[in-house]
Write an enzyme that holds these catalytic residues in place. Structure first.
Site, PDB file in Angstrom:
ATOM      1  N   LYS A 112      -4.415   6.081   3.630  1.00 27.68           N
ATOM      2  CA  LYS A 112      -4.440   4.867   4.483  1.00 27.68           C
ATOM      3  C   LYS A 112      -5.692   4.316   4.635  1.00 27.68           C
ATOM      4  O   LYS A 112      -6.074   3.047   5.178  1.00 27.68           O
ATOM      5  CB  LYS A 112      -3.687   5.356   5.734  1.00 27.68           C
ATOM      6  CG  LYS A 112      -2.278   5.571   5.705  1.00 27.68           C
ATOM      7  CD  LYS A 112      -1.560   5.832   7.177  1.00 27.68           C
ATOM      8  CE  LYS A 112      -0.079   6.092   6.991  1.00 27.68           C
ATOM      9  NZ  LYS A 112       0.466   6.505   8.184  1.00 27.68           N
ATOM     10  N   LYS A 124       6.625   6.074  -3.613  1.00 29.21           N
ATOM     11  CA  LYS A 124       7.667   6.451  -2.662  1.00 29.21           C
ATOM     12  C   LYS A 124       8.307   5.197  -1.961  1.00 29.21           C
ATOM     13  O   LYS A 124       7.608   4.187  -1.642  1.00 29.21           O
ATOM     14  CB  LYS A 124       6.683   7.123  -1.438  1.00 29.21           C
ATOM     15  CG  LYS A 124       7.422   7.930  -0.515  1.00 29.21           C
ATOM     16  CD  LYS A 124       6.293   8.544   0.546  1.00 29.21           C
ATOM     17  CE  LYS A 124       5.547   7.769   1.358  1.00 29.21           C
ATOM     18  NZ  LYS A 124       4.804   8.176   2.540  1.00 29.21           N
ATOM     19  N   LYS A 131       7.998   2.021   4.130  1.00 28.10           N
ATOM     20  CA  LYS A 131       8.115   0.681   5.049  1.00 28.10           C
ATOM     21  C   LYS A 131       6.993  -0.265   4.764  1.00 28.10           C
ATOM     22  O   LYS A 131       6.967  -1.469   5.248  1.00 28.10           O
ATOM     23  CB  LYS A 131       7.890   1.033   6.834  1.00 28.10           C
ATOM     24  CG  LYS A 131       8.691   2.192   7.315  1.00 28.10           C
ATOM     25  CD  LYS A 131       8.172   2.686   8.498  1.00 28.10           C
ATOM     26  CE  LYS A 131       8.959   3.738   9.026  1.00 28.10           C
ATOM     27  NZ  LYS A 131       8.452   4.676  10.046  1.00 28.10           N
TER      28      LYS A 131
END
Ligand code: TYM
Length: 354
Positions: free
Chosen positions: A115, A217, A220
């Protein structure tokens, strides 16, 4: 030797739409666990502001996750459903854990590295300390079992490290306050105030992959909506996304061994198995030798059968925000009682004057 009482805790962030990965990796397991355990399920709105501070619709997103929990079958009366910010003891324990944990532990987290990317100096301090708050979420209830998807495994190992270091650093204080239990960690007997949490990760779909790329993966944050099935997708969207899902040209194998090196096939078989409460081997017994042109329509039917009622019930619940808010308030009150008991003990153990 004694054991901590079994208690299940897990959390979901109110950021973006819930997708099939969240459902199969986490929420479906939450539902199953309520049969034989006490469970606490949390919408983690404090975590939601770590990566992005300002959300236009954080309240709406929070209600939407709570609605998904309930629509999927979680009973908020027998168990506890609430939002994290309404129980301030999470943040209070997280502060203590920030002082127990080491910066190096946080910097090693792969999710933090992903991130923050090349920008590690510029991300929020909250993003770095994220796993410490996550450990506090679980341990403020002294919960023992945590159902999550595979991507949370490293964070749960860190929660164990934090619990263990707290138990050792404050060992004398825990004993002299007459708190804690004698448990065995590995082979070692230890006197522990916090339990060693057990991750519950298994099942046929612990990591649901993108429908467009079997090596990524389902997430969202993927820019392509075709990569995921959202819990709020209608029948047409679900059908279209599965029809367009990436596959390879071969027929399905008859044994799970044959899925090796075929990530897209493995993903779709895993999704089918998780939705049908079967193993991948059982799915391949039925579909082995068949082409995707035969398997995909069966997967569409199954996905629609499982997801459409959840979708409908979520919409119904979200029409009455007062009802959802009342459920969350009731949950927060009940969670707060347990959390305050722990925090009172932690304040004594650490030595804060009361
Ligand atoms: P979050 O909100 O990203 O995801 C919620 C749950 O969904 C699982 N999940 C998946 N499972 C399988 N395949 C996927 N593609 C997939 N994507 C997501 C996640 O593993 C998770 O179980 N840090 C947590 C929230 C949290 C928490 C906690 C969890 C905060 N405090 C305490 C457990 C205990 C998170 O961001 O999950």
């Amino acid at each position: 030797m004694s054991e901590f009482k079994k208690l299940v805790f897990s959390g979901v962030q109110p950021t973006g739409n819930l997708h099939l990965g969240n459902y199969l990796g986490a929420i479906r397991k939450f539902v199953a666990l309520q049969e034989d355990s006490d469970c606490i399920y949390c919408v983690v709105d404090l975590h939601a502001i770590t990566a992005q501070l300002v959300h236009e619709d954080l309240r709406a997103q929070t209600r939407s996750i709570a609605a998904a929990f309930i629509a999927a079958g979680i009973d908020p009366v027998k168990h506890i459903v609430f939002n994290q910010s309404a129980v301030p003891q999470h943040a209070e324990l997280a502060w203590v854990f920030n002082c127990v944990a080491r910066i190096g532990w946080m910097e090693r987290m792969t999710q933090f590295k992903d991130k923050s990317g090349k920008n590690a100096e510029q991300v929020s301090l909250g993003l770095l300390a994220y796993p410490s708050l996550m450990a506090a979420d679980i341990l403020v209830y002294r919960a023992t079992h945590v159902p999550v998807g595979d991507d949370q495994k490293q964070h749960l190992e860190l929660a164990r490290d934090i619990a263990q270091k707290f138990n050792i650093d404050f060992g004398g204080q825990i004993k002299s306050a007459g708190l804690g239990l004698d448990i065995v960690v590995g082979e070692e007997p230890v006197h522990a105030y916090f339990p060693m949490v057990e991750p519950l990760i298994g099942g046929p779909a612990p990591r649901v992959m993108s429908l467009k790329d079997g090596s990524k993966k389902m997430s969202k944050s993927d820019p392509s909506d075709l990569s995921r099935i959202n819990l709020m997708d209608d029948v047409d969207a679900i059908s279209k996304k599965i029809r367009k899902a990436k596959t390879d040209p071969d027929a399905l194998p008859r044994e799970t061994e044959g899925l090796k090196g075929r990530p897209e096939a493995e993903n779709l078989v895993g999704i089918f198995a998780a939705l049908a409460d079967k193993s991948k081997a059982e799915v391949l017994q039925e579909f082995g030798g068949q082409q995707f042109s035969a398997f995909k329509p069966a997967l569409i039917d199954l996905a629609v059968n499982v997801l459409a009622p959840i979708n409908l019930e979520m919409r119904r619940l979200l029409d009455d925000t007062n009802h959802i808010d009342a459920i969350l308030r009731d949950g927060s009150e009940r969670a707060g009682v347990i959390a305050e008991k722990t925090m009172n003990e932690v304040r004594d153990i650490v030595g804060f004057l009361r």
